[in-house]
Design a protein around this motif. Structure first.
Motif, PDB file in Angstrom:
ATOM      1  N   ASN A  67      80.485  39.211  75.847  1.00 16.68           N
ATOM      2  CA  ASN A  67      81.054  40.352  75.726  1.00 16.68           C
ATOM      3  C   ASN A  67      80.287  41.388  76.590  1.00 16.68           C
ATOM      4  O   ASN A  67      80.546  42.737  76.396  1.00 16.68           O
ATOM      5  N   SER A  68      79.285  40.939  77.271  1.00 17.87           N
ATOM      6  CA  SER A  68      78.620  41.956  78.372  1.00 17.87           C
ATOM      7  C   SER A  68      78.861  41.428  79.773  1.00 17.87           C
ATOM      8  O   SER A  68      78.945  40.357  80.131  1.00 17.87           O
ATOM      9  N   LEU A  69      79.252  42.394  80.678  1.00 18.23           N
ATOM     10  CA  LEU A  69      79.586  42.296  81.769  1.00 18.23           C
ATOM     11  C   LEU A  69      78.736  43.108  82.840  1.00 18.23           C
ATOM     12  O   LEU A  69      78.737  44.215  82.584  1.00 18.23           O
ATOM     13  N   GLY A  94      72.526  45.826  71.769  1.00 19.73           N
ATOM     14  CA  GLY A  94      73.568  45.618  72.488  1.00 19.73           C
ATOM     15  C   GLY A  94      73.570  46.392  73.793  1.00 19.73           C
ATOM     16  O   GLY A  94      74.351  46.180  74.794  1.00 19.73           O
ATOM     17  N   THR A  95      72.983  47.487  73.843  1.00 19.66           N
ATOM     18  CA  THR A  95      72.749  48.337  75.122  1.00 19.66           C
ATOM     19  C   THR A  95      71.457  48.353  76.061  1.00 19.66           C
ATOM     20  O   THR A  95      70.456  48.872  75.466  1.00 19.66           O
ATOM     21  N   SER A 107      84.106  52.538  92.087  1.00 19.19           N
ATOM     22  CA  SER A 107      84.565  52.507  90.611  1.00 19.19           C
ATOM     23  C   SER A 107      84.699  51.266  89.974  1.00 19.19           C
ATOM     24  O   SER A 107      84.897  50.486  90.629  1.00 19.19           O
ATOM     25  N   ALA A 108      84.553  51.246  88.780  1.00 17.36           N
ATOM     26  CA  ALA A 108      84.656  49.799  88.009  1.00 17.36           C
ATOM     27  C   ALA A 108      85.327  49.866  86.891  1.00 17.36           C
ATOM     28  O   ALA A 108      85.378  50.995  86.091  1.00 17.36           O
ATOM     29  N   LYS A 109      86.316  48.958  86.293  1.00 19.85           N
ATOM     30  CA  LYS A 109      86.910  49.047  85.274  1.00 19.85           C
ATOM     31  C   LYS A 109      87.063  47.604  84.507  1.00 19.85           C
ATOM     32  O   LYS A 109      86.710  46.739  85.107  1.00 19.85           O
ATOM     33  N   MET A 110      87.186  47.655  83.346  1.00 21.40           N
ATOM     34  CA  MET A 110      87.273  46.360  82.448  1.00 21.40           C
ATOM     35  C   MET A 110      88.206  46.637  81.330  1.00 21.40           C
ATOM     36  O   MET A 110      88.131  47.107  80.257  1.00 21.40           O
ATOM     37  N   PRO A 111      89.636  46.347  81.990  1.00 26.38           N
ATOM     38  CA  PRO A 111      90.566  46.660  80.840  1.00 26.38           C
ATOM     39  C   PRO A 111      90.936  45.853  79.724  1.00 26.38           C
ATOM     40  O   PRO A 111      91.423  46.271  78.840  1.00 26.38           O
ATOM     41  N   ASN A 119      83.950  45.782  76.856  1.00 29.35           N
ATOM     42  CA  ASN A 119      84.786  46.614  77.665  1.00 29.35           C
ATOM     43  C   ASN A 119      84.323  47.978  77.888  1.00 29.35           C
ATOM     44  O   ASN A 119      85.242  48.503  78.618  1.00 29.35           O
ATOM     45  N   VAL A 120      83.562  48.416  77.275  1.00 29.80           N
ATOM     46  CA  VAL A 120      83.018  49.942  77.527  1.00 29.80           C
ATOM     47  C   VAL A 120      82.265  50.097  78.556  1.00 29.80           C
ATOM     48  O   VAL A 120      80.911  49.430  78.377  1.00 29.80           O
TER      49      VAL A 120
END
Lengths: 120, 114
Positions: free
Chosen positions: A30-32, B98-99, A66-70, A52-53
């Motif tokens: 869940n982390s990218l 988590g951050t 720019s980067a996105k994670m839809p 995703n945030v």
């Protein structure tokens, strides 16, 4: 598991063109993270996402990036317009959710094979 | 923010000799220090890590030491082999929530000469 999948592996483009790099993290991670690798600066963190945030984009060099994670299984890094100094290898990495035990590899970043970008 | 410095940038050793790579970090709140190995054409892979409550950790021919007071940590490879030739990165991470983010050094290119 196929690991972290990045595409394209190699991209050659001309200055001013738009470049989109893609990343599929490991399922369940869940982390990218997006990193850029150059000889002079090593591995620089550009941006990272949790669930995703975007959490921290302070490493993004300028507004051209720019980067996105839809969704949880896909992220893009876009450069528009590209410049020769953007030439580098761009890596995507993912990590399992915080809270898992250390023995399960909770701290491990798993990297993709990278996308080598050349801007002429 | 965190800054990680790594030395040397290149290192050549004879097969069978030891290799040492050193890193310093700036943020005393950092508490996790991994080492990654990058082979040609591939992404970095974790080889060993250490948390701030431990001073040394070993895994066969590789070991990592941490000096929290001086804010530096080192990778030691003994009995080097040709397959150890690669680029090695140290990193530092702060926080257990988590951050958090992983800040890497600039890398060391290790060549093991047969």
């Amino acid at each position: 598991d196929a690991g972290v999948i990045q595409s394209p592996r190699h991209e050659v483009t001309e200055m001013g063109q738009e470049v989109t790099l893609r990343c599929k993290p490991i399922s369940g991670h869940n982390s990218l993270f997006w990193y850029r690798q150059t000889m002079m600066r090593g591995l620089e963190l550009l941006i990272y996402f949790n669930n995703n945030v975007p959490i921290d984009d302070s490493g993004m060099p300028e507004d051209r990036f720019s980067a996105k994670m839809p969704n949880a299984s896909f992220s893009t890094l876009k450069i528009q317009p590209s410049e020769p100094r953007d030439s580098a290898v761009y890596f995507c990495a993912s990590r399992i959710p915080y809270g898992r035990t250390e023995s399960s590899g909770a701290n491990v970043l798993t990297f993709g094979a990278g996308s080598r970008l050349t801007v002429l | 923010g965190e800054n990680v410095e790594q030395h040397p940038s290149t290192l050549s050793v004879q097969e069978g000799d030891s290799a040492v790579i050193k890193c310093t970090y700036s943020d005393s709140a950092s508490n996790y220090f991994p080492w990654y190995k990058q082979e040609l054409g591939k992404g970095p892979q974790l080889i060993i890590d250490i948390r701030s409550n431990v001073g040394e950790k070993k895994d066969q021919r590789i070991a990592v030491t941490l000096n929290k007071t001086a804010k530096h940590f080192s990778l030691h490879i003994t009995e080097t082999q040709p397959e150890d030739s690669a680029v090695y990165f140290c990193a530092a991470r702060k926080g257990d929530s988590g951050t958090y983010k992983y800040i890497f050094g600039t890398g060391t290119r290790l060549k093991v000469l047969a």
